[in-house]
Design a protein around this motif. Structure first.
Motif, PDB file in Angstrom:
ATOM      1  N   LEU A 224       0.838  -1.198   0.000  1.00 44.31           N
ATOM      2  CA  LEU A 224       0.000   0.000   0.000  1.00 44.31           C
ATOM      3  C   LEU A 224       0.871   1.245   0.000  1.00 44.31           C
ATOM      4  CD1 LEU A 224      -2.703  -0.875   2.683  1.00 44.31           C
ATOM      5  CD2 LEU A 224      -3.176  -0.296   0.312  1.00 44.31           C
ATOM      6  N   PHE A 225       0.367   2.302  -0.630  1.00 45.07           N
ATOM      7  CA  PHE A 225       1.054   3.588  -0.682  1.00 45.07           C
ATOM      8  C   PHE A 225      -0.007   4.670  -0.556  1.00 45.07           C
ATOM      9  CE2 PHE A 225       2.740   7.311  -2.821  1.00 45.07           C
ATOM     10  CZ  PHE A 225       4.080   7.335  -2.472  1.00 45.07           C
ATOM     11  N   GLY A 226       0.300   5.747   0.166  1.00 47.31           N
ATOM     12  CA  GLY A 226      -0.678   6.825   0.199  1.00 47.31           C
ATOM     13  C   GLY A 226      -0.503   7.789   1.338  1.00 47.31           C
ATOM     14  N   TYR A 227      -1.502   8.669   1.479  1.00 54.64           N
ATOM     15  CA  TYR A 227      -1.505   9.653   2.544  1.00 54.64           C
ATOM     16  C   TYR A 227      -1.543   8.945   3.899  1.00 54.64           C
ATOM     17  CZ  TYR A 227      -3.201  12.778  -1.208  1.00 54.64           C
ATOM     18  OH  TYR A 227      -3.349  13.492  -2.360  1.00 54.64           O
ATOM     19  N   THR A 228      -0.748   9.406   4.826  1.00 54.68           N
ATOM     20  CA  THR A 228      -0.693   8.792   6.149  1.00 54.68           C
ATOM     21  C   THR A 228      -2.065   8.764   6.807  1.00 54.68           C
ATOM     22  OG1 THR A 228       1.578   9.563   6.430  1.00 54.68           O
ATOM     23  CG2 THR A 228       0.385   8.927   8.416  1.00 54.68           C
ATOM     24  N   ILE A 252       3.689   2.028   2.655  1.00 54.42           N
ATOM     25  CA  ILE A 252       4.564   3.180   2.412  1.00 54.42           C
ATOM     26  C   ILE A 252       3.733   4.450   2.522  1.00 54.42           C
ATOM     27  CG2 ILE A 252       6.170   4.251   0.794  1.00 54.42           C
ATOM     28  CD1 ILE A 252       6.445   1.460  -0.541  1.00 54.42           C
ATOM     29  N   THR A 253       4.087   5.306   3.473  1.00 54.53           N
ATOM     30  CA  THR A 253       3.338   6.550   3.668  1.00 54.53           C
ATOM     31  C   THR A 253       4.046   7.702   2.977  1.00 54.53           C
ATOM     32  OG1 THR A 253       4.436   7.291   5.696  1.00 54.53           O
ATOM     33  CG2 THR A 253       2.651   5.676   5.934  1.00 54.53           C
ATOM     34  N   ASN A 254       3.255   8.701   2.607  1.00 57.90           N
ATOM     35  CA  ASN A 254       3.800   9.865   1.921  1.00 57.90           C
ATOM     36  C   ASN A 254       2.917  11.075   2.219  1.00 57.90           C
ATOM     37  OD1 ASN A 254       4.096  11.535  -0.991  1.00 57.90           O
ATOM     38  ND2 ASN A 254       5.977  10.589  -0.246  1.00 57.90           N
ATOM     39  N   ALA A 255       3.486  12.259   2.040  1.00 58.27           N
ATOM     40  CA  ALA A 255       2.766  13.543   2.098  1.00 58.27           C
ATOM     41  C   ALA A 255       2.511  14.051   3.505  1.00 58.27           C
ATOM     42  CB  ALA A 255       1.436  13.478   1.338  1.00 58.27           C
ATOM     43  N   GLU A 256       2.567  13.180   4.515  1.00 56.97           N
ATOM     44  CA  GLU A 256       2.320  13.598   5.894  1.00 56.97           C
ATOM     45  C   GLU A 256       3.239  12.814   6.825  1.00 56.97           C
ATOM     46  OE1 GLU A 256      -2.527  14.071   5.347  1.00 56.97           O
ATOM     47  OE2 GLU A 256      -1.643  12.159   5.922  1.00 56.97           O
ATOM     48  N   PRO A 257       3.714  13.428   7.896  1.00 55.03           N
ATOM     49  CA  PRO A 257       4.500  12.679   8.882  1.00 55.03           C
ATOM     50  C   PRO A 257       3.664  11.563   9.502  1.00 55.03           C
ATOM     51  CG  PRO A 257       4.720  15.044   9.224  1.00 55.03           C
ATOM     52  CD  PRO A 257       3.609  14.854   8.231  1.00 55.03           C
ATOM     53  N   VAL A 258       4.336  10.568  10.077  1.00 57.12           N
ATOM     54  CA  VAL A 258       3.670   9.433  10.702  1.00 57.12           C
ATOM     55  C   VAL A 258       3.901   9.491  12.212  1.00 57.12           C
ATOM     56  CG1 VAL A 258       3.383   6.932  10.710  1.00 57.12           C
ATOM     57  CG2 VAL A 258       4.206   8.072   8.653  1.00 57.12           C
ATOM     58  N   ALA A 273       5.726  -3.951   8.107  1.00 52.78           N
ATOM     59  CA  ALA A 273       6.411  -2.708   8.454  1.00 52.78           C
ATOM     60  C   ALA A 273       5.731  -1.515   7.781  1.00 52.78           C
ATOM     61  CB  ALA A 273       7.871  -2.779   8.008  1.00 52.78           C
ATOM     62  N   VAL A 274       5.834  -0.357   8.430  1.00 56.20           N
ATOM     63  CA  VAL A 274       5.340   0.908   7.880  1.00 56.20           C
ATOM     64  C   VAL A 274       6.557   1.794   7.646  1.00 56.20           C
ATOM     65  CG1 VAL A 274       3.883   2.929   8.285  1.00 56.20           C
ATOM     66  CG2 VAL A 274       3.189   0.675   9.165  1.00 56.20           C
ATOM     67  N   ARG A 275       6.725   2.286   6.424  1.00 53.62           N
ATOM     68  CA  ARG A 275       7.885   3.104   6.085  1.00 53.62           C
ATOM     69  C   ARG A 275       7.434   4.483   5.612  1.00 53.62           C
ATOM     70  NH1 ARG A 275      10.861   0.360   9.137  1.00 53.62           N
ATOM     71  NH2 ARG A 275      11.575  -1.674   8.392  1.00 53.62           N
ATOM     72  N   GLU A 276       8.010   5.497   6.209  1.00 56.57           N
ATOM     73  CA  GLU A 276       7.698   6.879   5.852  1.00 56.57           C
ATOM     74  C   GLU A 276       8.576   7.327   4.691  1.00 56.57           C
ATOM     75  OE1 GLU A 276       7.627  11.354   7.902  1.00 56.57           O
ATOM     76  OE2 GLU A 276       8.126   9.586   9.095  1.00 56.57           O
ATOM     77  N   THR A 277       7.993   8.040   3.747  1.00 52.31           N
ATOM     78  CA  THR A 277       8.764   8.628   2.652  1.00 52.31           C
ATOM     79  C   THR A 277       8.412  10.102   2.527  1.00 52.31           C
ATOM     80  OG1 THR A 277       7.098   8.086   0.963  1.00 52.31           O
ATOM     81  CG2 THR A 277       8.825   6.446   1.374  1.00 52.31           C
ATOM     82  N   TYR A 278       9.265  10.824   1.818  1.00 54.76           N
ATOM     83  CA  TYR A 278       9.065  12.255   1.640  1.00 54.76           C
ATOM     84  C   TYR A 278       9.483  12.622   0.221  1.00 54.76           C
ATOM     85  CZ  TYR A 278       9.856  17.300   2.136  1.00 54.76           C
ATOM     86  OH  TYR A 278       9.835  18.664   1.961  1.00 54.76           O
TER      87      TYR A 278
END
Length: 375
Positions: A224-228, A252-258, A273-278
């Motif tokens: 999965l990928f998307g807004y936190t 994979i999160t994007n656009a907002e901090p986790v 696992a949950v991975r933050e990206t920017y």
């Protein structure tokens, strides 16, 4: 997509919308990926562990090329330097500190003049984005630049996490892929060439979440990928419903901090696992979270400064994130104030073994801060 085309699209039955999404996906796949994608991704992964001195030298060589090209071939910067020379300013072009900080509104007003004069905009890929402010911004990239950007993503937003562009994936995003007035599923479209289930974040609610979760199972989604916030909302419903059939490889999160609470809920729901990206459409900065929780910058994307009132932020101090893009020399944005604030991570080596510089936190957008009475 024009208003008329969007109106016609929203009047189509779901199957037809899937065909439209797949036609667009075929174009995007051909634009983003090529015979050199795997090589470019492998080269990026190799740079992950270069000695710091080698990485810095590589960045400086690329920076020198971008600055020189901007001053000579980009109308906005060429005119700017010509005016400075007429006023007797003899500052060296190849010194980054001699370039003023660039504000986002300036790019909005003069976007076309940031494109190098040896490139035809009609033959480039245009990314039209409004970001989080709602104000439109146009970015142009050559096919070579776009393919390099997606090769970097293939390396650091996918290979790091054990997935690739060949896996089935779902995105919770902000495109209106289904009519706003829709009250029954599907709230998504299937994009076959990109193996992508594009799910509307606009329609996600407690009473629709079960349909989203069923779709993840039906389409055999691997990551999965998307807004936190959207991913967290979906995960919260999965936990409430007691679903245990949603195991993913990674989210994979994007656009907002986790936040830690969000990370815990998402990890529990999807058993991974949950991975933050920017990253951002301007392609001047990007970062990926490693398996030890460090947010590593991509050195190819840009050279990052953290500034407070024009001075470099000190260790542990939050600063405005200002980036000089290195990947897109055809529309270079130099010392571009992104609108985000961030804090440098520790200088010590990361336990993951990668030598890429780190941010300890993306603190959020400058214009999104709310100060309480106690400061």
């Amino acid at each position: 997509m024009s208003d008329l085309a969007l109106s016609l699209y929203h009047r189509m039955p779901p199957g037809a919308r899937n065909l439209v999404a797949s036609a667009r996906g075929l174009y995007l796949r051909r634009t983003r990926y090529g015979a050199d994608t795997d090589r470019l991704a492998a080269e990026a992964l190799d740079r992950d562990r270069w000695p710091e001195e080698r990485l810095r030298a590589w960045q400086q060589a690329r920076l020198a090329h971008v600055l020189r090209r901007a001053a000579e071939r980009v109308p906005y910067y060429r005119d700017q330097w010509a005016r400075r020379r007429q006023q007797g300013d003899q500052a060296a072009i190849d010194v980054l500190a001699n370039w003023p900080v660039l504000e986002k509104d300036e790019v909005r007003r003069h976007a076309e003049s940031f494109v190098a004069d040896d490139h035809d905009r009609s033959r480039m890929f245009r990314d039209h984005t409004s970001g989080s402010t709602g104000k439109p911004l146009n970015i142009w990239l050559s096919r070579g630049t776009l393919r390099l950007w997606y090769a970097l993503a293939e390396a650091r937003w996918k290979a790091w996490y054990g997935v690739s562009r060949w896996d089935r994936w779902a995105i919770l995003g902000g495109q209106l892929v289904t009519p706003v007035a829709t009250t029954a599923p599907p709230y998504w479209v299937w994009n076959l060439p990109l193996r992508q289930l594009y799910m509307s974040s606009y329609h996600l609610a407690p009473d629709t979440a079960s349909a989203y979760l069923d779709a993840l199972v039906r389409y055999k989604i691997r990551y999965l990928f998307g807004y936190t916030s959207s991913l967290h909302s979906l995960a919260r419903e999965a936990v409430r419903l007691g679903r245990r059939d949603l195991a993913m490889t990674v989210v994979i999160t994007n656009a907002e901090p986790v936040s830690e609470a969000q990370r815990t809920t998402i990890a529990s729901a999807f058993q991974c696992a949950v991975r933050e990206t920017y990253g951002m459409s301007e392609a001047v900065v990007a970062a990926s979270e490693c398996e030890h929780g460090a947010l590593h910058l991509w050195p190819e994307a840009g050279l990052v400064e953290l500034l407070n009132d024009g001075r470099p932020a000190e260790a542990g101090e939050s600063g405005d994130l200002v980036a000089t893009g290195l990947v897109n020399a055809d529309m270079p944005l130099i010392r571009y104030r992104t609108g985000d604030r961030a804090t440098w991570g520790p200088a010590a080596a990361c336990a993951c073994g990668r030598t890429l510089p780190r941010l300890s936190a993306i603190d959020g957008r400058i214009d999104d801060l709310v100060f309480t009475r106690d400061g």
